[in-house]
Design an enzyme around this catalytic site. Structure first.
Site, PDB file in Angstrom:
ATOM      1  N   GLY A 186     -20.628 -38.952 -22.265  1.00 52.74           N
ATOM      2  CA  GLY A 186     -19.669 -39.817 -22.950  1.00 52.74           C
ATOM      3  C   GLY A 186     -18.307 -39.194 -23.147  1.00 52.74           C
ATOM      4  O   GLY A 186     -17.776 -38.504 -22.282  1.00 52.74           O
ATOM      5  N   SER A 187     -17.734 -39.404 -24.312  1.00 56.76           N
ATOM      6  CA  SER A 187     -16.325 -39.157 -24.558  1.00 56.76           C
ATOM      7  C   SER A 187     -15.952 -37.679 -24.564  1.00 56.76           C
ATOM      8  O   SER A 187     -16.682 -36.830 -25.065  1.00 56.76           O
ATOM      9  CB  SER A 187     -15.930 -39.777 -25.900  1.00 56.76           C
ATOM     10  OG  SER A 187     -14.591 -39.469 -26.204  1.00 56.76           O
ATOM     11  N   CYS A 188     -14.730 -37.430 -24.062  1.00 59.20           N
ATOM     12  CA  CYS A 188     -14.139 -36.090 -24.131  1.00 59.20           C
ATOM     13  C   CYS A 188     -13.824 -35.695 -25.572  1.00 59.20           C
ATOM     14  O   CYS A 188     -13.619 -34.514 -25.870  1.00 59.20           O
ATOM     15  CB  CYS A 188     -12.857 -36.049 -23.315  1.00 59.20           C
ATOM     16  SG  CYS A 188     -13.055 -36.503 -21.580  1.00 59.20           S
TER      17      CYS A 188
END
Length: 586
Positions: free
Chosen positions: A67-69
């Site tokens: 998922g997200s950085c």
């Protein structure tokens, strides 16, 4: 219980330190941003097996993150407020959480150990209730048997540095460049990179106010005189920078969120404030070496544009922009861009635009740990908007920074070095995925468009569909609000061509700067009970981030929900018909 020399060979301390705690183990990767509450350490991703569990003080075993950085910022905040896991144990390569732990050690003197183990040793630890880690070993017990696994020390970086690299590392380019290079150096070591590579442009994800740690880091770097040396765009932020006060956002949130954005602008970043930087006029070219953060942007850049960027975690994005250098590892290298799994897709007849984010979501689940190649969809001719939605949804369920679509994406015709696994996504899989993303109620009162930020063509399509409904004598449901988030450049184009006026005349709110994954009350209307979206990404993250159930469907279905306030629980016709045909055929 001891281990063989072969088993121990794959066990290494990535970040050394001492810690102990109860074991929380999962075989499913987790995104800390959108998946873990940065204030409490509780898992908020309603689709994850650990939902509701508190990770604070535990030794977390999972294969990798996904998922997200922004997960690095969430972890840094957890570390700084004393709510972080005691240690991390991975079995695969992992950058996002490792970077958060590295920044905590480098800049704030707070250590959370990270280890990477061989698959066999990792599996053994799943039966363990408590673990203690040192820089040299992991110790615990399982079913009464003691465990003692040696750890190799962290890899030492042996980089082939340029004179400019050495100058920055020695502090001759200032304290910020030195700190940035030290962090890059540490990441390069754990990634096994042998050299750094020049990048032509950057995109900052760390400007989102995911947690107070993001502001702490940015202001520390600005104080150390950080200035970007390559053209650098900025992601969506957490407030409408010019209007958050009129929108009723509390200063306790609005002020630090604006301070964070302003700090990056002062460091030389462009105030683009969009999570869809590939929609800007100066999008990267094929084979261009860039350094982007923000998971959907990274996946789109690699997959659709054929540019080259690793999925850089928050904080590393600024470090690379300050130095112009990135570790030459991962998908910067040809060998690491090749598909490792084939996904054969059964195409339904005449699908609508909801098919593409649904397929991206399912493809991510089918290739959570590797780059896949999708077969069987080329004749459907996905548009850029379709691919945008697909990339974003893929990034919620896979750790991979790209995928390939045979006959569509620029690198899909690469040669396989060896036979690879083949998996199937059929109509039944699509129906099951649809149900997973549609657990909300039938009555909705908010339509959310623009995750990632909406394009000009997406907004035109929304305006056209609304005009058709309103032109047929229908009225928007008085208790349903329609909100679109888009980048400033897109909104400027919509204004110039008249589409913005059409949307506003239909009662649509078009918001700049922030996107759905950072919207909270009061911008998110407090009366909202359930949300309808055309975004597979927001359908996944929305329940945890907004605290409301979410329904998912096509843009046309979103307009219908705006008119009626109602979304049927049934499958869309293209999926229901396909399911009937598949069952009948079987």
């Amino acid at each position: 219980m001891s281990v063989s020399e072969d088993q121990a060979a794959g066990c290494r301390a990535v970040l050394a330190g001492q810690a102990q705690g109860p074991v929380i183990a999962t075989r499913e990767a987790l995104s800390f941003w959108g998946g873990v509450d940065p204030a409490t350490g509780r898992v908020i991703d309603v689709h994850h097996p650990l939902h509701g569990m508190c990770l604070s003080g535990a030794v977390l075993l999972m294969p990798t993150s996904r998922g997200s950085c922004s997960g690095s910022g969430v972890l840094l905040d957890l570390i700084l407020n004393g709510q972080a896991p005691a240690a991390f144990v991975f079995s695969e390569a992992e950058d996002v959480l490792t970077l958060g732990a590295l920044v905590a050690a480098e800049m704030f003197g707070m250590t959370v150990p990270v280890a990477r183990l061989s698959a066999k040793v990792f599996d053994t630890l799943f039966q363990t209730e408590h673990l203690a880690m040192t820089g040299a070993a992991i110790r615990g017990d399982t079913q009464g048997l003691p465990l003692d696994f040696p750890l190799l020390p962290p890899l030492a970086a042996t980089l082939d540095l340029t004179e400019d690299d050495r100058a920055m590392l020695a502090g001759r380019e200032g304290p910020a460049a030195q700190q940035a290079m030290r962090i890059i150096f540490g990441m390069a070591a754990q990634q096994g990179a042998r050299r750094l590579v020049d990048v032509t442009r950057g995109h900052i994800d760390g400007c989102i106010y995911a947690s107070p740690a993001n502001l702490t880091f940015a202001e520390a770097m600005e104080k150390a005189e950080a200035r970007v040396r390559i053209p650098t765009t900025m992601n969506a932020i957490s407030v409408d920078r010019d209007h958050w006060r009129e929108q009723g956002v509390p200063p306790a949130f609005g002020v630090p969120a604006q301070r964070l954005a302003d700090a990056y602008v002062r460091m030389g970043c462009r105030a683009t404030f969009t999570c869809s930087p590939y929609l800007l006029d100066e999008a990267p070219q094929e084979d261009e070496v860039i350094a982007w953060s923000e998971s959907n942007a990274v996946i789109f850049a690699n997959t659709v544009l054929g540019a080259r960027t690793a999925k850089h975690p928050d904080f590393l994005d600024l470090c690379i922009a300050v130095t112009g250098r990135a570790p030459q590892s991962g998908v910067y290298l040809d060998a690491n861009r090749r598909p490792q799994r084939i996904i054969e897709v059964t195409m339904p007849a005449d699908p609508d635009d909801a098919f593409w984010p649904l397929l991206g979501y399912l493809a991510g689940r089918a290739a959570s740990d590797c780059i896949p190649l999708l077969r069987g969809v080329a004749e459907a001719r996905p548009s850029r908007d379709d691919l945008k939605a697909m990339c974003a949804a893929f990034g919620t369920t896979s750790a991979a920074p790209m995928f390939h679509i045979e006959g569509i994406t620029p690198e899909a015709d690469g040669v396989f070095d060896e036979p690879v696994e083949v998996v199937q996504i059929g109509i039944r899989d699509m129906a099951a995925g649809w149900s997973l993303l549609n657990e909300g109620p039938e009555e909705i009162d908010l339509v959310a468009i623009g995750s990632p930020h909406a394009s000009v063509t997406e907004c035109r399509k929304l305006a056209d569909t609304l005009d058709l409904a309103l032109g047929a004598g229908r009225r928007r449901h008085p208790e349903v609000e329609v909100m679109v988030t888009a980048g400033r450049a897109v909104i400027g184009e919509l204004r110039a061509e008249g589409t913005l006026a059409r949307l506003q005349a239909a009662g649509v709110r078009v918001l700049p700067d922030l996107c759905w994954c950072s919207i909270s009350e009061p911008v998110l209307p407090s009366r909202t009970r359930a949300v309808m979206t055309n975004s597979g990404k927001y359908a996944h993250y929305g329940p945890g981030l907004a605290g409301r159930p979410v329904r998912f469907g096509s843009l046309a279905a979103c307009v219908e929900a705006a008119m009626s306030g109602h979304v049927e629980k049934s499958l869309p016709p293209w999926l229901a018909d396909g399911l009937t045909t598949e069952i009948t055929t079987v």
